[in-house]
Design a protein around this motif. Sequence first.
Motif, PDB file in Angstrom:
ATOM      1  N   VAL A  84       0.802  -1.227   0.000  1.00 17.60           N
ATOM      2  CA  VAL A  84       0.000   0.000   0.000  1.00 17.60           C
ATOM      3  C   VAL A  84       0.835   1.277   0.000  1.00 17.60           C
ATOM      4  O   VAL A  84       0.294   2.370  -0.158  1.00 17.60           O
ATOM      5  N   LEU A  85       2.137   1.151   0.178  1.00 18.56           N
ATOM      6  CA  LEU A  85       2.972   2.335   0.372  1.00 18.56           C
ATOM      7  C   LEU A  85       2.994   3.260  -0.833  1.00 18.56           C
ATOM      8  O   LEU A  85       2.948   4.493  -0.690  1.00 18.56           O
ATOM      9  N   ASP A  86       3.057   2.713  -2.035  1.00 21.10           N
ATOM     10  CA  ASP A  86       3.121   3.569  -3.217  1.00 21.10           C
ATOM     11  C   ASP A  86       1.861   4.431  -3.346  1.00 21.10           C
ATOM     12  O   ASP A  86       1.943   5.615  -3.667  1.00 21.10           O
ATOM     13  N   ALA A  87       0.704   3.834  -3.081  1.00 22.90           N
ATOM     14  CA  ALA A  87      -0.545   4.595  -3.149  1.00 22.90           C
ATOM     15  C   ALA A  87      -0.553   5.704  -2.106  1.00 22.90           C
ATOM     16  O   ALA A  87      -0.996   6.830  -2.375  1.00 22.90           O
ATOM     17  N   CYS A  88      -0.055   5.407  -0.919  1.00 21.33           N
ATOM     18  CA  CYS A  88       0.007   6.404   0.139  1.00 21.33           C
ATOM     19  C   CYS A  88       0.896   7.570  -0.245  1.00 21.33           C
ATOM     20  O   CYS A  88       0.492   8.738  -0.164  1.00 21.33           O
ATOM     21  N   LEU A  89       2.114   7.276  -0.677  1.00 23.00           N
ATOM     22  CA  LEU A  89       3.071   8.336  -1.004  1.00 23.00           C
ATOM     23  C   LEU A  89       2.635   9.127  -2.227  1.00 23.00           C
ATOM     24  O   LEU A  89       2.839  10.347  -2.276  1.00 23.00           O
ATOM     25  N   SER A  90       2.036   8.471  -3.186  1.00 16.30           N
ATOM     26  CA  SER A  90       1.547   9.187  -4.369  1.00 16.30           C
ATOM     27  C   SER A  90       0.478  10.196  -3.978  1.00 16.30           C
ATOM     28  O   SER A  90       0.462  11.332  -4.468  1.00 16.30           O
ATOM     29  N   ALA A  91      -0.425   9.794  -3.084  1.00 12.22           N
ATOM     30  CA  ALA A  91      -1.480  10.702  -2.633  1.00 12.22           C
ATOM     31  C   ALA A  91      -0.898  11.864  -1.834  1.00 12.22           C
ATOM     32  O   ALA A  91      -1.309  13.018  -2.006  1.00 12.22           O
ATOM     33  N   VAL A  92       0.064  11.574  -0.956  1.00 12.22           N
ATOM     34  CA  VAL A  92       0.720  12.638  -0.194  1.00 12.22           C
ATOM     35  C   VAL A  92       1.429  13.608  -1.133  1.00 12.22           C
ATOM     36  O   VAL A  92       1.383  14.828  -0.942  1.00 12.22           O
ATOM     37  N   GLY A  93       2.074  13.065  -2.159  1.00  8.48           N
ATOM     38  CA  GLY A  93       2.762  13.921  -3.126  1.00  8.48           C
ATOM     39  C   GLY A  93       1.819  14.861  -3.850  1.00  8.48           C
ATOM     40  O   GLY A  93       2.124  16.047  -4.037  1.00  8.48           O
ATOM     41  N   LYS A  94       0.659  14.360  -4.231  1.00  4.75           N
ATOM     42  CA  LYS A  94      -0.335  15.214  -4.906  1.00  4.75           C
ATOM     43  C   LYS A  94      -0.837  16.307  -3.962  1.00  4.75           C
ATOM     44  O   LYS A  94      -1.052  17.451  -4.371  1.00  4.75           O
ATOM     45  N   ALA A  95      -1.024  15.953  -2.710  1.00  6.28           N
ATOM     46  CA  ALA A  95      -1.461  16.948  -1.735  1.00  6.28           C
ATOM     47  C   ALA A  95      -0.378  18.000  -1.518  1.00  6.28           C
ATOM     48  O   ALA A  95      -0.671  19.196  -1.384  1.00  6.28           O
ATOM     49  N   ALA A  96       0.872  17.574  -1.496  1.00  2.00           N
ATOM     50  CA  ALA A  96       1.991  18.499  -1.281  1.00  2.00           C
ATOM     51  C   ALA A  96       2.131  19.484  -2.433  1.00  2.00           C
ATOM     52  O   ALA A  96       2.509  20.645  -2.223  1.00  2.00           O
ATOM     53  N   GLU A  97       1.829  19.043  -3.644  1.00  2.00           N
ATOM     54  CA  GLU A  97       1.950  19.918  -4.816  1.00  2.00           C
ATOM     55  C   GLU A  97       1.012  21.114  -4.748  1.00  2.00           C
ATOM     56  O   GLU A  97       1.261  22.132  -5.389  1.00  2.00           O
ATOM     57  N   ARG A  98      -0.049  21.008  -3.964  1.00  2.00           N
ATOM     58  CA  ARG A  98      -1.062  22.058  -3.919  1.00  2.00           C
ATOM     59  C   ARG A  98      -0.855  23.065  -2.784  1.00  2.00           C
ATOM     60  O   ARG A  98      -1.635  24.008  -2.652  1.00  2.00           O
ATOM     61  N   THR A  99       0.174  22.862  -1.967  1.00  2.00           N
ATOM     62  CA  THR A  99       0.302  23.701  -0.774  1.00  2.00           C
ATOM     63  C   THR A  99       0.779  25.114  -1.073  1.00  2.00           C
ATOM     64  O   THR A  99       0.426  26.049  -0.354  1.00  2.00           O
ATOM     65  N   GLY A 100       1.623  25.287  -2.083  1.00  2.18           N
ATOM     66  CA  GLY A 100       2.168  26.606  -2.377  1.00  2.18           C
ATOM     67  C   GLY A 100       3.256  27.042  -1.416  1.00  2.18           C
ATOM     68  O   GLY A 100       3.696  28.192  -1.445  1.00  2.18           O
ATOM     69  N   VAL A 101       3.699  26.147  -0.534  1.00  3.56           N
ATOM     70  CA  VAL A 101       4.789  26.451   0.386  1.00  3.56           C
ATOM     71  C   VAL A 101       5.841  25.355   0.290  1.00  3.56           C
ATOM     72  O   VAL A 101       5.589  24.276  -0.247  1.00  3.56           O
ATOM     73  N   ASP A 102       7.026  25.639   0.824  1.00  2.00           N
ATOM     74  CA  ASP A 102       8.111  24.661   0.849  1.00  2.00           C
ATOM     75  C   ASP A 102       7.669  23.451   1.667  1.00  2.00           C
ATOM     76  O   ASP A 102       7.355  23.580   2.851  1.00  2.00           O
ATOM     77  N   THR A 103       7.608  22.281   1.019  1.00  3.60           N
ATOM     78  CA  THR A 103       7.093  21.079   1.679  1.00  3.60           C
ATOM     79  C   THR A 103       8.089  19.937   1.528  1.00  3.60           C
ATOM     80  O   THR A 103       8.581  19.668   0.434  1.00  3.60           O
ATOM     81  N   VAL A 104       8.377  19.264   2.635  1.00  3.91           N
ATOM     82  CA  VAL A 104       9.232  18.079   2.604  1.00  3.91           C
ATOM     83  C   VAL A 104       8.461  16.900   3.170  1.00  3.91           C
ATOM     84  O   VAL A 104       7.767  17.033   4.182  1.00  3.91           O
ATOM     85  N   VAL A 105       8.529  15.764   2.485  1.00  4.93           N
ATOM     86  CA  VAL A 105       7.866  14.541   2.925  1.00  4.93           C
ATOM     87  C   VAL A 105       8.928  13.566   3.391  1.00  4.93           C
ATOM     88  O   VAL A 105       9.863  13.243   2.649  1.00  4.93           O
ATOM     89  N   VAL A 106       8.810  13.109   4.625  1.00  4.18           N
ATOM     90  CA  VAL A 106       9.781  12.179   5.200  1.00  4.18           C
ATOM     91  C   VAL A 106       9.115  10.825   5.416  1.00  4.18           C
ATOM     92  O   VAL A 106       8.136  10.716   6.163  1.00  4.18           O
ATOM     93  N   THR A 107       9.629   9.799   4.766  1.00  2.65           N
ATOM     94  CA  THR A 107       9.163   8.437   4.974  1.00  2.65           C
ATOM     95  C   THR A 107      10.100   7.772   5.975  1.00  2.65           C
ATOM     96  O   THR A 107      11.304   7.695   5.740  1.00  2.65           O
ATOM     97  N   VAL A 108       9.547   7.320   7.094  1.00  3.71           N
ATOM     98  CA  VAL A 108      10.358   6.695   8.140  1.00  3.71           C
ATOM     99  C   VAL A 108      10.152   5.193   8.097  1.00  3.71           C
ATOM    100  O   VAL A 108       9.080   4.680   8.442  1.00  3.71           O
TER     101      VAL A 108
END
Length: 251
Positions: A23-47
Motif C-alpha cells: 500500500v505504500l506507493d498509493a500512500c506516497l503518491s497521494a501525499v505527493g499530490k497533496a503536497a503539490e497544492r500547498t504553495g509552500v516549501d514542503t518536505v515529505v519524510v518516509t520513516v
Amino acid sequence: MFEAQRDISRLVVVVPVHNEELVLDACLSAVGKAAERTGVDTVVVTVLDSCTDSSASIAGSWAARTGGRVLAIDRRNVGAARAAGFSTAALSTAGFSTVEDAPGTWFATTDADSVVRPDWLTSQLAHARRGAAVVAGTVLPDSVGLDPVLAATYFAGYRIRPGHRHVHGANLGVRADVYWNVGGFAALRTAEDVDIVHRLEQAAYPVLYACDSPVTTSARRVGRAPDGFADHLRTLEAGRSAARQELAVAQ
C-alpha cells in the motif's frame, strides 16, 4: 474561537512505515499530490521502521523522483518513528529543533496504509492560518474488505462532524513550535496520537476537530500497532457476530 497566527511558510509531512509494500506507493503518491497544492516549501519524510519487505525500495524510488526524504530506524514503535521523522526533517531542512527556531512551520502526519485527499494539506494550512494550533481529522475505512453491515456498525458509532473528538495518526497536523513545546510524539507503540493531543489540550493549545478532508485508511483486521484501528474494526466485527449468535439463541 481561534486567534489568528503567523502565516505558514514551511510544511513537513511524516509517514511512518513498517512492512507496507502493498500500500505504500498509493500512500506516497497521494501525499505527493497533496503536497503539490500547498504553495509552500514542503518536505515529505518516509520513516522506515524495521522494514523487512520491499518498502525501502518503494520509498527510495519515490523519494528520488520527488525530492522526498527517507529515514531508516529499528524501533518497531510508531511513536518513535513519527518523532524521528519530524526531528530529522527539522534539523536537515531548516536547522531548528526548538520552539524559538520553528516559526511558520506546520507538521502533518498520516499512515502508510492510508490515502489522503488532494486537499488534505491545503485544508490543514487553511485551518492553521485561521488560528488552529492542532488539526485532528477524521478517517474513512476503505470500502474494500468492509462489508455493508460492518460499515453501518462503524459509522453508527463514529461522528463525522466538526468537534467530533476523534484522534487518528492518519490525519493529524500541528504547528511546529507547539509540537516542540509539549515534547513531540512519545515513543509509544500505540495511541501515540491520542497521547500528544491530550498533552496539547492539557497545555491549553486550541485543537480543531475537523472533518472537511477525511483520510481513507485500510479496513484490514490485522494492523501494525497493538490496539490500533485494525483492532477496533475487529472488535466491532466480533461484537456484531456475538449479537447475531444471541439473536439466534433467542429465536
